[in-house]
Every structure is written in C-alpha cells, then in structure tokens.
Enzyme design. Sequence first.
Site, short mmCIF file in Angstrom:
data_model
loop_
_atom_site.label_atom_id
_atom_site.label_comp_id
_atom_site.label_asym_id
_atom_site.label_seq_id
_atom_site.Cartn_x
_atom_site.Cartn_y
_atom_site.Cartn_z
CB CYS A 102 -0.90 -0.01 1.24
SG CYS A 102 -1.88 1.49 1.43
CB CYS A 106 -4.96 6.19 -3.01
SG CYS A 106 -3.73 5.18 -3.79
CB THR A 193 -2.94 3.39 5.33
OG1 THR A 193 -3.86 4.09 4.52
CG2 THR A 193 -3.51 2.04 5.70
CD GLU A 259 -2.35 -0.94 8.22
OE1 GLU A 259 -1.83 -1.56 9.17
OE2 GLU A 259 -2.13 -1.23 7.04
CG HIS A 294 -10.38 4.97 -0.62
ND1 HIS A 294 -9.18 5.37 -1.16
CD2 HIS A 294 -10.05 4.29 0.51
CE1 HIS A 294 -8.18 4.95 -0.39
NE2 HIS A 294 -8.69 4.28 0.62
CE1 TYR A 298 -9.55 0.71 -0.85
CE2 TYR A 298 -8.52 -1.43 -0.56
CZ TYR A 298 -8.87 -0.20 -0.07
OH TYR A 298 -8.53 0.14 1.22
CB CYS A 301 -3.73 0.20 -5.12
SG CYS A 301 -5.13 -0.17 -4.05
CD GLU A 449 -5.04 -1.03 2.67
OE1 GLU A 449 -4.01 -1.17 3.35
OE2 GLU A 449 -5.06 -0.42 1.59
#
Lengths: 486, 486, 486, 486
Positions: A102, A106, A193, A259, A294, A298, A301, A449
Amino acid sequence: MALMTGKEYIESLRKMNMRVYMFGKKVENPVDDPILRPSVNSVRMTYDLATGTNPEYVNLMTAVSNLTGERVNRFTHIHQSTEDLVNKVKMQRLLGQVTAACFQRCVGMDAFNAVYSTTYEIDQKCGTNYHENFRKFVALCQEKDYTVDGAMTDPKGDRSLAPHKQDDPDMFLRVVERRPDGIVVRGAKAHQTGMCNSHHVLVMPTQAMGPDDKDYAVSFSCPCDAEGLFMIIGRQSCDTRKLEGTEIDVGNSQFGGVECLVVFDDVFIPNENIYMNGEYEFATMMVERFAGYHRQSYGGCKVGVGDVLIGASAVAADYNGVAKASHIKDKLIEMIHLNETMYSCGIACSAEGKKTASGNYLIDLLLANVCKQNVTRFPYEMARIAEDLAGGSVGTCLSEADLRGEFTGPWVEKYMKNGVGVSAENRMRILRLIENLSLGSGAVGYRTESLHGAGSPQAQRVMIARQGDIEGKKLLAKRIAHIKED
Amino acid sequence: MALMTGKEYIESLRKMNMRVYMFGKKVENPVDDPILRPSVNSVRMTYDLATGTNPEYVNLMTAVSNLTGERVNRFTHIHQSTEDLVNKVKMQRLLGQVTAACFQRCVGMDAFNAVYSTTYEIDQKCGTNYHENFRKFVALCQEKDYTVDGAMTDPKGDRSLAPHKQDDPDMFLRVVERRPDGIVVRGAKAHQTGMCNSHHVLVMPTQAMGPDDKDYAVSFSCPCDAEGLFMIIGRQSCDTRKLEGTEIDVGNSQFGGVECLVVFDDVFIPNENIYMNGEYEFATMMVERFAGYHRQSYGGCKVGVGDVLIGASAVAADYNGVAKASHIKDKLIEMIHLNETMYSCGIACSAEGKKTASGNYLIDLLLANVCKQNVTRFPYEMARIAEDLAGGSVGTCLSEADLRGEFTGPWVEKYMKNGVGVSAENRMRILRLIENLSLGSGAVGYRTESLHGAGSPQAQRVMIARQGDIEGKKLLAKRIAHIKED
Amino acid sequence: MALMTGKEYIESLRKMNMRVYMFGKKVENPVDDPILRPSVNSVRMTYDLATGTNPEYVNLMTAVSNLTGERVNRFTHIHQSTEDLVNKVKMQRLLGQVTAACFQRCVGMDAFNAVYSTTYEIDQKCGTNYHENFRKFVALCQEKDYTVDGAMTDPKGDRSLAPHKQDDPDMFLRVVERRPDGIVVRGAKAHQTGMCNSHHVLVMPTQAMGPDDKDYAVSFSCPCDAEGLFMIIGRQSCDTRKLEGTEIDVGNSQFGGVECLVVFDDVFIPNENIYMNGEYEFATMMVERFAGYHRQSYGGCKVGVGDVLIGASAVAADYNGVAKASHIKDKLIEMIHLNETMYSCGIACSAEGKKTASGNYLIDLLLANVCKQNVTRFPYEMARIAEDLAGGSVGTCLSEADLRGEFTGPWVEKYMKNGVGVSAENRMRILRLIENLSLGSGAVGYRTESLHGAGSPQAQRVMIARQGDIEGKKLLAKRIAHIKED
Amino acid sequence: MALMTGKEYIESLRKMNMRVYMFGKKVENPVDDPILRPSVNSVRMTYDLATGTNPEYVNLMTAVSNLTGERVNRFTHIHQSTEDLVNKVKMQRLLGQVTAACFQRCVGMDAFNAVYSTTYEIDQKCGTNYHENFRKFVALCQEKDYTVDGAMTDPKGDRSLAPHKQDDPDMFLRVVERRPDGIVVRGAKAHQTGMCNSHHVLVMPTQAMGPDDKDYAVSFSCPCDAEGLFMIIGRQSCDTRKLEGTEIDVGNSQFGGVECLVVFDDVFIPNENIYMNGEYEFATMMVERFAGYHRQSYGGCKVGVGDVLIGASAVAADYNGVAKASHIKDKLIEMIHLNETMYSCGIACSAEGKKTASGNYLIDLLLANVCKQNVTRFPYEMARIAEDLAGGSVGTCLSEADLRGEFTGPWVEKYMKNGVGVSAENRMRILRLIENLSLGSGAVGYRTESLHGAGSPQAQRVMIARQGDIEGKKLLAKRIAHIKED
C-alpha cells in the site's frame, strides 16, 4: 516547479515534528525506524516515478492542475475528465506493481476530490465559503507536493447509536469549542494508513448525520505535527521481522504500509482550513463520494499488487519444476482472470464517470461499489491459489539465519534447493514474498485492507441496493411478461 | 435514408426465398412461423428503436458511417473510436432489456469489424484487394440496412486433427472449385443464431490454419437465399409451447432467438464478395478479432437480459409477500453485483480499445476475454438465485389451460393467488418468465449461449494465458524479492 | 408376502379412480398418459428392484418390519438403526442412478418416520391414541406395499400472517367440520410429486402454529381417490415433447417425475386415520423431523442423478474427441467432487442418527440441513459444467425428426456425426440427456427441486443457526483467548 | 497402566536428547523454548484429556488395544471398526476445539494404521516379517504411550524425475548401507509437524516407485534422538511474538504447532525396526493408505479449530455491537455450514470404512479425498468471513504494549473499547485470536496446512479421478439414453 523528488520528500518529513507512538513508547525518529521505513519508501515511490527518467511513468504520474496551471503530481490533482479517472487507476496499478504494498497516498487524493465537489455544493446551498478555502488548500498541496492523509473512520462506540447519543461523546470526532478564528476538535480516526508519512491530514465525517449531530459534521485539514495531535501505530502480522536486520525473511524488504490510530486531543483549526462545520445534511454526500473514489482506487492498487503475487506464484512454480503441469497453468490463468476482473471494474467506473457541479469528475457510484465488492473477495482467492502454487514450503520455510548458520547452512542449501538449477536462497526469497502477501505484513494490506478499506463488504451492498434501480428493472420484467396491475 | 423501420424489415424478409427446414420439413413461410417469429421480432427491435420516437435510443442505435457519411444503424457500423465501442455495449444492454432474448444482429456487426481490419492487413502484406471488396459490401449493408449473420463455427469432425486431415473433408467449410469469376464453397456452419432472419451471411474461418489448409482459409459473403444454401433449425427447450397459441406459458411471448445449422451445398461466390482466399496465416487474426469483439458483446446483451431477470425475481418476491426479508434483498443485491461486474468488463475492454492499422477500433483483447469468462459463470448463478427467489412454484406452476379451464380455473385462481392482492394470472406470468430464462427457450440464449457463444470457457482461458504477460509479472516479483539469477 | 412386483403395482394403480386434471381437462387414464407415464415408471422401479433377481439390490431395497416382522419394501420401513438410515441413502442413490429422475416414493417414507415418532410424543403428553392409529396405517402400507405421498406444503397466501389470520381461510389446509366418526378437511397441498402414482396421501401441517391455529394443526391419511380429492398437474419444461412419440428428443424417454396441486374439497377422514388434530404445539416437531429426513434424502437421490449426469458429460466428451484434454478431465473431477460431497453429507447425518422416544431413528438434524444446503448449490454448478463439457450443440441440437427426415436426414448424419467413429444419433442421444437434466423436464427435478424440495435454502439456514450451537463456540473462543467477562 | 498424564509426557520429553536447530543455532532446551512450547502444550492435551476427570472425553480419547488388550490412548490405536474411525474424527474435533491449533499426534496414528495393513500385505506376498516387527513397535508405543511422528514428504529435487534419477541422490531418503543387523539411511523429511515433541519417528516412502528405486522404498522407525538425526525448525508467521512475553498479541498464548525439516545424516536402523526394505511395488499402497487416513483427519481437526474461529467471530460481532444484523448472522451461518460440510465428509469416509486383510479398518478412499479437497478450500473462505466479521481493527489493532503503556494506555482504553460495555482488552484479545488464525502463526496450521497437509489439492484430484468410477457412470448414462454402440 511543483514536484518533489523522493529524496526531497524524505528530507521534508525529517523537518516535521510528529508524535508517533509504537509498542507503548514514543518513536524518536519515525523516518528511519525499521518498522516504519518501508512504509515511507512506498510513498517515496509516488515522488520518484513522477520525477524519474521514464517519460511513460511521468506522464501517468502527473497532470496539469486546474487550479495553478502547473504540472503537479497526480496524487494532488483534481480530476478534470474521465481520462483523468482512468489514468488514476492505471497509476495505482503501476505503483502496486513496483511496491507490492500500500503506497498510502491515494486516500488523500480521493479525499481531495470528494471534498472539492461537496464544498462547492454546500456553498451553493448554504452561502458558505468552504470551496474557496479548499481550493487554496489544494493549491498549496500541489505547489508543495504534499502527501495528505484522508481521515474518515471514527472509533464509533455503540454502532447502533448516532454520534450525539454515545455514552462517551468522543467516539466520533467533534467540535468542542468555537472561537472567532477557528475551532477546537477532539476525537480520533482509526485505521489511518500513511498518516505518519504525510504532511497534512484532511478530516471528513464518517457517516450520515442528523440535526443533533451538528458538532460531528466537521471537515478540516491540519499539519500532521499540529499541537494536540498524535498517533499510535497498529501492529501487523510479522512486523518485528523488520527489526531482525535480515532481508529474505521479511519477503518484501523495501516496501510496506502501516496503519495507526490518530488522536486529536483538542487540536485548534483556523477558519481557513475548515471545509464543513455543522452542515450535517452534506455528511452523506461527502462520505459517499469519498467512499466511491476510494472504492475505485482498489481496482487499481490491489490489481498491481496482484500482478506481483501472480508473478511470484509463477516463479515458485518454475522453481518447483512444475510450471508445465496443466493444473498449474490453469491456476495462474484463474489468478489473472480474477485480477483483470477487478481491474475492469476500476476502469469501467472511471470511464463512466460524470462531471459534478463543481467541475471535477466523479466515478460511476454503482460500478465503483461493484468494483470494491469484488476486491473484498478475489484477493483472498488469489492468495489461496498462490499458497497452492508455492507448495507446502511456503508454511515451513527455514529462516535466513538457518541459511547463514555455520552448521545449518549447508543442510539448508542441500535440502531447500531443487533439482532444476535453483538455489535454496532464491527459492526462499520467492516463498517469503508469497508468505508476505498471504500471511505476513503485506497480507494486512493485500487481504484485510481489501476487505475493510473504503468500507466493509456490507457497506458496498447497501450502496448497490440503492444504486441498482430495482424498480426500473421490475418494469422491464413486467413489460416482457405482459403484466398489467390495477 | 439508410434506415429501415421494423415494418420495412419484415417486408424485406418476406421478399427473400430462404430454404429453412425444421422438424424434418421445409418451412413454407419462415417469417410467420410461430416458432421462428419471436426471433424475427427480436431483430426487428434493432430497427424499431433506431427509427423510433425516443431520441435517446436513436442516438445510441445509430452512428455516422465512415464509408458513406450517412447516419446508419450501429449494427452495420465500423467503430471509429472507443466511444463507439462503449456505445455498442450500451446499445446491446438496451436491446437485452427490451427483448429479454438474443437479438442476433451483433454477430454480423462483430464480423464486420473483424473482417474490416483483417482484410486491410492481408492486402498490405499480400497485395490483394479484399479490403476494398469488403468496404463495398459494408457500404451496401449500411445503405440497405441489412441484417447480416456472421458465421464462424464449423462442425469440426475430429477435433484433434487439422481441417485437411479430416476423414470427411467437409468437416470444415472449404473451396471446392475456383473459377475466373469466383469460387464454389462446400461445408456447414453450426450454431448460427439469426441466420433465418438475416439478409446476408458473412463467413469466416473458425481456427488457426496451416499451409495445407489453404482451401479452408476462406472468408466471403452471400445472400441468405443463395442457391445451394439451406438451414436446419435446432430445437430448443420448450420450443413447441409457442405452437400452443397461449401467452402465459411461453413466458416471453413476443421475443426469442433460434439457432440453426447452415449448409453450403456448393454455393457460388463471385470474386467481389471474397475477403480471404487461401491466406491461411491470417486465419488466426480474423478469428481472434471476431471472437474478441463478440466476447465484448456478451458484456452488454446478457447484462440487459440479466436486468429483466433481476426485475422478474424482484417482482416474484413482491408477489410472494417476502420482499422485505433481508435474505431476499441480499440475493437481489448479489444478482445486481454479478450483472454489473459483467457490464464493467464489457465497458472496460471497450474503453481500453485501440485503433487498428485499418483505422477502426479493436477492443482490449485480454479484458474482452475476461469479460466473456465471467459471462460463462455469472448468468448460471443468477438463474439459480432467480429460481430461489421465485419459490417452488417456478417448477410446478399450473398451465394457462388450467387457468382458463371451466372446472380448474376457479381452483387455480384460489390457490395460485396469494394473500397480498396479486392475481393468480400475474403470479403465473412472472413465474413463467423466470422459467423461460432459467429452464425454457430463453435459457438456451441466457445460459447455454453465455457458456459457448463466442467460444467455450477454455477458449478464453487460452487467450488469457496468451495475453496475460506472465513473464512480465515474474520480473515484477523477482524485483521485489531481490532475486538475482545467473 | 408383502412385496408387489412392478407389474402388480401398475395394475393396482389402474384399479384406482383418481381425479387428475391436466391442461384444464380431466385425464381419463392417468396410468397410460404419455406425460404422466414416465413418472409411474420411476416409482415402478422401487418395486422392480425390490423383487428382482439382483440380491444386492433386494437387500438394499427391503428391510424387516418392526411392526409385522415381515420383509417389506424399505420405502415403507420405520428405521430401526443408523444402518437403516445409511441404507436409505444408498437405496436412493441407486434409484437415482437407474432412473435419472425423481422416483417420488421417498416423501412417504420420510413422512412415515416423522409422523411415527411425533405421534408417540403427542400421545405421551396429551393422552391421545394417534401413535396406535399410525402404526396400523403403516402396517397396512407395508402389507399392501403401498406408495404413499407425504403432503406438507400449503399455498400459504400472505406469508407474513399466521394460518388463522389469512383473508381466505383455506390458504392452509384445515378442519372444517368435526363429526363423531371423523373430520372433514378443506384446503390444498402444493408441489406434490408422485401424488398421482400413489395409493394414499399422508398429510402434515406445514409450519409452526399457535393456539389460534388449532384447526390447521392436523395430520391424517386417506386414499388418493377419496371423495372430494382431486389433482391438477403442473407443467414442466419440455413436457409436451413426450407427446411427440419420439425417443431421442425427450432425453430420458422412460423415466421422469411430475408435480401437482392436490385439492381437498371437503374430504372426510375417519378417526382411525387421524394422527394430529389440534395439538398445535407439536406442529414444529413434525415439520422439523419430516424436513430433516427429507433433507437427508437429497443426499442420496440427487447424487444418483448426478452420477448419470457425470457419466453423460464424460460420454459427450468422448464423442467430441476431447476426453484426454486436461481441462476436460479436471471438470469431470470437479463434478465427482461436488457429487460425493453431497453424498458424504447424506451418509454423515445418517451415521450420526439417534434413537427417538418412539424407538425409530432420526437423522442428525444439523448435518441433514447442511446436506440439503449443499444440494441447493452443487447440482446447479454440476449442470453448468455438464453443459460446458457437452459443447455448444447441447443448445442447438437438431431434432429427431430432422434425423429421420428424407431430405434432412443425410445432412444431419453428415454434420452431427464427429470424426471419431460416433454416429450422429448417439451424439444426439447424449446431448438430449444432458439437455433433459440441465434445461428440460429432468431439470425441474434435478435443479429446481434440489433448490426448493424439502424447504428452500433459507429454511435450512434458519435450522443451521438454531442447531449450530453458536453460544458453545463462543465459549471455546473465549477460553483460548483467555477472556474474562464480568 | 499404559496411559501417561500430560505432566509425565513433559517429563519424558526432557529425558530425550534431541538435536533441534532454530534460527541457525542449536536449541538447548526445546521443551521450554518459548517458540516451541505452545506446540508441546498442544500434544500434551492428547495426554491430559485421556487421563482427565471428564469421562466423556476419556472414552473418546482411549480405546482397547487389539495387541495388548489394554486401554490405550486412541492416538496409538489400530482401528478395529468403523466406530473407531468415527471416534477418531470426533476426538480430533475435540482437540481442535480446545487447542485451536495443530496437536500433531495424528500423523503418527495415521502412519500406524497405514503401515500396519501394508506390512501385512507385503509379508503375504513376499514372505517377509515386517508385520510382526511392526506389531511389536506399536505395542511398545501403546505400552509407553509414545507420541510418534509419521514422516513421509521428501525434498524431492526435480519433481519430473524418479528418485534414482536425481542429480543429488539424497533428494529422497534412502538406504546407503546394508548390514547384517540393520541398515543405514540418509536423506531428509520436510514439513514435519510435531517431530520435536515426539518420542519416535515412523518413516514411509513418499510416492510410487519403480524397480530402480529399491533403495528408496524403505519404511522404519527410530527414536527422535537417534544418532545422526537432527531437525531444523521452520519459521512461521509471527513466530517471534512468542518471545515478547506478552499474552494478548500472540492471540493463542498457550497452544500452537511447529514444522521442521528432519535430516537423517546416516542413521542406523536395526532390523527389528524395518517395515519395508526394497519392496517398491508396495510404496503406492502405503502412501495412499497413509494419505487416505490423514485426509480423513482433516475432517476432524480443522473442524475443531473452525469451531473456535466461528466462536471468535461471533464474539467479535457481539463486541462490535452488530450481532443482530441479518448479514452478520448469515455470515456465521455460512461459516457453520462450511465447517459442518467438512465434518460430514470426515464422518462419511469413516462410517463407510472397510476391513483390510490385516484386520484393521481403512476409511473409504474416495470420500477421504473428497473430504480433504474441501478442506483445501473452506478454511480459507471461513478465514475471510472471520476477518469480515472482526471488522477493520483485525488488521490495525494496537499492541499489548500500547495498552500497558503509561501514556498510550488510557488512549487505547478509550478508543479501542466500544459502547456496549466491552473493555478494550477483551476486544483486543478476540481480534488477536482471529488474527492468529487468519494471518498469524495459527494460520500456518489452519490455512496453509489445510491446503498442503496430507497432500496438495491436485493430489486429491488425481485420487478422485482414480476412485470416481467414471466408466461405471458412463454406462449409467448410456442406459438412460438408450445408446447402443457397436
């Protein structure tokens, strides 16, 4: 010039005075802490690729700002077209491919775009000045090339109660004092994160709110080393392996993500950094748009990380000497199929994006939720297949210390090599990478996640029900069936 | 004006002299045959919506021809942009929604675009004149607004042998005679949907071929009533219900689709209608492009039919009085999620399309194959959920004759109604629609064709392996794992 | 001797005077009706195998009665051990293998065993005499070797209301009159498989009931030709193909199953055939036990049909010349795996059975519900794989009339044969069998009935929640985690 | 008395002189090593429950030996009936429930029973005396209540080559010297769970072998501290957390399992402990029987661990205040359904067991392979659902050190509690248990071992193909379809 290099980014972090706690103690130098550093390295990649020598990457990693006219890092960009939305997803896939982790930046980009259009609509209705405030903040971030953490999830307390009904009023972040020059906020944001690698944090409310929740309907930004703000780092699977100073056993020695819980212990926010302050009826819009962006993310990423996992599985199969077995090939195909299905959803919700009243582009909300729903399933199945292809040694692999041990070393060399010309070390490296993504610290980003980030599975199902136009579909069916109702 | 109305389309079919066999006998009037007519009606919708009063539909259903500059039906259009590719998918979803059936005209559109770019590349390499031939044919089809059947699948005989190695040389369609003015072809094409509703047929080879298969590497077009050409209609589940003259029991009384075997019993093809004749090395390109376009198509048409099935399931739940149960809502959400996942794949492979050397646009081949692979799975699961939501009566529903029967009628009214104000007849109508799509004649299009149309599941997996860049993914993994090989 | 031969069974049906309606008309001779006859043939197999020459089958098909000491057909047997429960499942698998259809007699066997133990417990608590009544009825059925239909599902009306709250009081079957010598009942039972092939019907309530539902808490038996009782046959996919007099197109020309609505239009039931009459608090016990036994049954019968489907798929792959392809073999393995998983659940809930107070054996309720839950999923996936293995011709296969047609015949022979020495006719036969089970009349039994028979999926989930001991599992977790709560 | 208590077991281990390496160094006191001790504790449970005060457990944990007539621990028992086989599975589920880990002793029990019947059949054919040797060894193990590690998996080298063809002849364990009084063996066995907690190791060949592999066709036993034998411990996810001396963060502080590589560096085996020595044609039988027993085992042990995971998920949902949400309940139902499906397969293959020539009972091989195949899938899906139910905090949970930290402690208390009266500590405990089983050291046993233990998924598929009687199923289909072939 608005773009920082990776090196400059690292230096900029050193100048900050963040309060970071881990294992119950304050971390004196977060930038160089061996547990936190891989996370910094991942963010650094967003700078390095934007300022590197590969023009293909630079084009993808940057965009021309609608606010300043300058070329800025795409992570600070306000999307101006569906092409921008598509390029965002492609940029994320690229970064997933090169970090297998990660890269954290973003969440700020998605918050930028959600707050941008929502403040515009608040101002239109309420006569406030949030949008102008926010444009200035974004322009600053573009100019300075800041990494910004978008913060949404509150601890929530009793989930069946509204914010103002909680026993402990701080279970949702809130305004505890209003001054002429700003507000004082208290509360916490969980699951952040990249917060300790960021320059600023951009806070948003976490759910729909009612008239009595006005103090909780608040959005603002502040520096990550603001007074009263501190973080406690959550611990991940296999986190302390990074302290061992070895390279093989961590699987991905260079990159990672962490995180934390961020506590706002009465932090002062000046008026110019406030983007919502009591307009509770806009909380839902801000939440749904941020979540929508968001959930699109996903589809980029995690697909990039999936590319690495597919590659690692294929290498493991090569090293086991079984790459030509048809069931092996078929499992790799299934991994690719699942990965590209997620990618298709990421691309589709982007290509079907629409202009908002503020002028930036919003993804198609239904398809973005469908995208994320698939991401809550497929990486788990991909990790299962990866463990299958890796073979049993993925669970029983000996340690780098065994490989280096005077007595044990030769035995590890002998019995962990295979018969097709592969060294024990290389086999161990690829097994540890697969372990990292399926069980280790990388699995927190790749699996957990994927499940909960940008909202747990049920959150998407609620949105799919709302966006899926079931009534319209009923009419289609009744027309075909020639049903007439009174 | 290049556009026909639906009525004109029907009239144009009547003027043809097609040889159609069914149940061992010649069908004298295929246009009005009760088993074949629903299939004609589905194609007719492609004309009606393009010439109707709804401007939104007209815009989607038509495009400006690159060949003639005129506005033509999109089903005859050569795609000029990724927007064209995306609009194609949206048009297909629309038609699936209004017919709940296969509307058959896609196969010609997909063949148009595959042959268009392939002929260009053959000419470039071989100095032939196929592309010009083909442009003229397409222009004619646009001008006359013809429906064209694209024909690919040969009977194949022994699948482990090349065409020229078969015991019976006619197992793949081939050139049996070459004349100065053209060629004579012999063979058959199987699984042809919509052939008996089409004006012309456009034939392509079915697989990769070698130097000895030159006679089989042939592409051409001819009218569907050409001399020597005839069809035998395959029988579908519940086909003869359409002969009963009832409306409820057929589920979808107006629309449908049929498949047939087309036999070319020495058909003469003039030179101007030949688009490949021995250039075996281009067989693969034509096949992969056609299959790619057609795999994209399934991300539109089946999604539209799926919308109807979702709607029917929701209506059935309403009629059963259980629509508010959380497991019912969740099952509808799952259906929508699966349906929109397929749609996302259809949109994504379109948005990621690229220009070919000939100037038209080709979908992203990897994503188009991923799209179709999902279509081989999800409609089956959606049909299962639909049967679940429909309740047991979907399998035991009484007949329309029972509802109309003097003695039985009142009993059916009494015991097939429910207690929430719904008539037995309306319950029966919605149950029969669900039966139609999960078990009946519609299921052949919705399930079996989703599995095998545009290539069976394994065909996509072969392409996914080929397009999935496994070697590149291995490099990504080795870089992360710091693997150095000698 | 208590065992009838198949031939005697047919003769016994002819002597009955059942009122059967179909397509709105009375069927004069149900035994010889071409649509109903395959269903009779399936039941007949339960007689033929029990009286045949294969001693292995005879041992499985019969048992020694605890009531009469005689050897009786196992379908009339009261289970005396877990071995009996296991043998029941094996018998059902055998019959599924030889009929590829629903053989219908299980529902009576399952009703026998549920009513047997429940009447015992009612009598114990209420001082009634139902168990003795019921033992006599079972002894009669054993002596005469009767087929008995177990009838449970009411039309239900508004599902959110209790029986006594319905607008139409007949939505659940009820006692409308009580006389010294018996009761008069009115109502209907839906989805009755095999009713028109049965000698008697054994009625049970369909759900939990409260004090105001006393008139609905009724269980009894009566002959299938009792005065006031009649049936209306539901129509299945492809039902009328059986009227065409062909053999290939029906897929399974000899065996089948049908469902009907049974109406009790004021039927008199003498006291000695009443097994519950107002003891509403025992409705749940009777329902759960019957459902439990019947959910076990699906772990046998559908597995047997699945064996045929697996075999048909393997033959189709042979005929297509692709049996050696690894993906084909893998799909057959997956079918076997799914099928044997269902079988394992059928065996396990039997082997884990327990003795009831009445002395007969009850399956493990949790595992029986788990068994059925799998049956609501796996046959659908198996049917999907079967269609995959069959190839596209399963949806477009030409008709037997085409094969026999003077002109069409030779063309069908030529183009539906394959190159590995298989005739077009044999290919068509196996394709039609697969169609029968995946889309045709067999699919109603294999798919839809697997979903809804013995209760729809959600019914099992409710039972799994109730039987799954979640509280006990929480304690296990808290012990491991060393959680102490105040 | 043949039964040891747990305490005696620990003492017996201390008396041994095992050579154990970990992280490149020799472990001086394996029994008390913090990383290895949880694994010892799990095995200890097999002693404690067999000698405890709960008679229900004692009955399940022990059996009467056919060799000595004494009551022995069931883990050393030779199964005498299908009831023994069923009880084995129940015992394993019990131990999974109380340890939430791999208790390691099954592999010896499964090896006992495989070697017992195979030696009998070798002797019958070859006139050898292995069975008598082996009976004496088993009797000794029963008498002393030894824990025995069954060792099968060789490093294998190039998997496409037979043992004798490998470049390095030690890639499969082999006889390097034959003496009058015994043999000397060299090689290694990988993935050995519980070896360092065992008294003896029982070695078997790992695959089918040919005439040239005679030196590799060897089975024997020896003490775990035999000269020349040593182990290197594999490292698991989160292994070093056990060194931190905390309780919460490890998730399961008391129990665990470890795996190691065992090296036989020229170990002498006396004749009386040899059970196969060159009879290569029996390698397959021994492998298939051991694998069969061990695939059955997974239908017990992993189900027990699954019970804990279900319970932990339910507790987490309680603690999150969302236990009543319908989607939460449905996910728990799904977990139970999957878990009981695996259990059903474990029970079914046991109940369908058959007597071998030697007199002990062998599970049904087809169903045992089906059992394990499900175990390669369902624990992964259960872990995914568990992470879903746990909520995002499962990935970002703060550390026990944070909870105990002077500054951080109060903040952790405040923001990790919830509003329904649950302490932060208890929430953290349950989250860490779920992490342990889905990502942590428990996940190696619960997930990876479920995949690869007793053979990777493909190994079961090969066996399912072999045992699934596809030819018989084809005959069933041809009979129904009335196919006659020449």
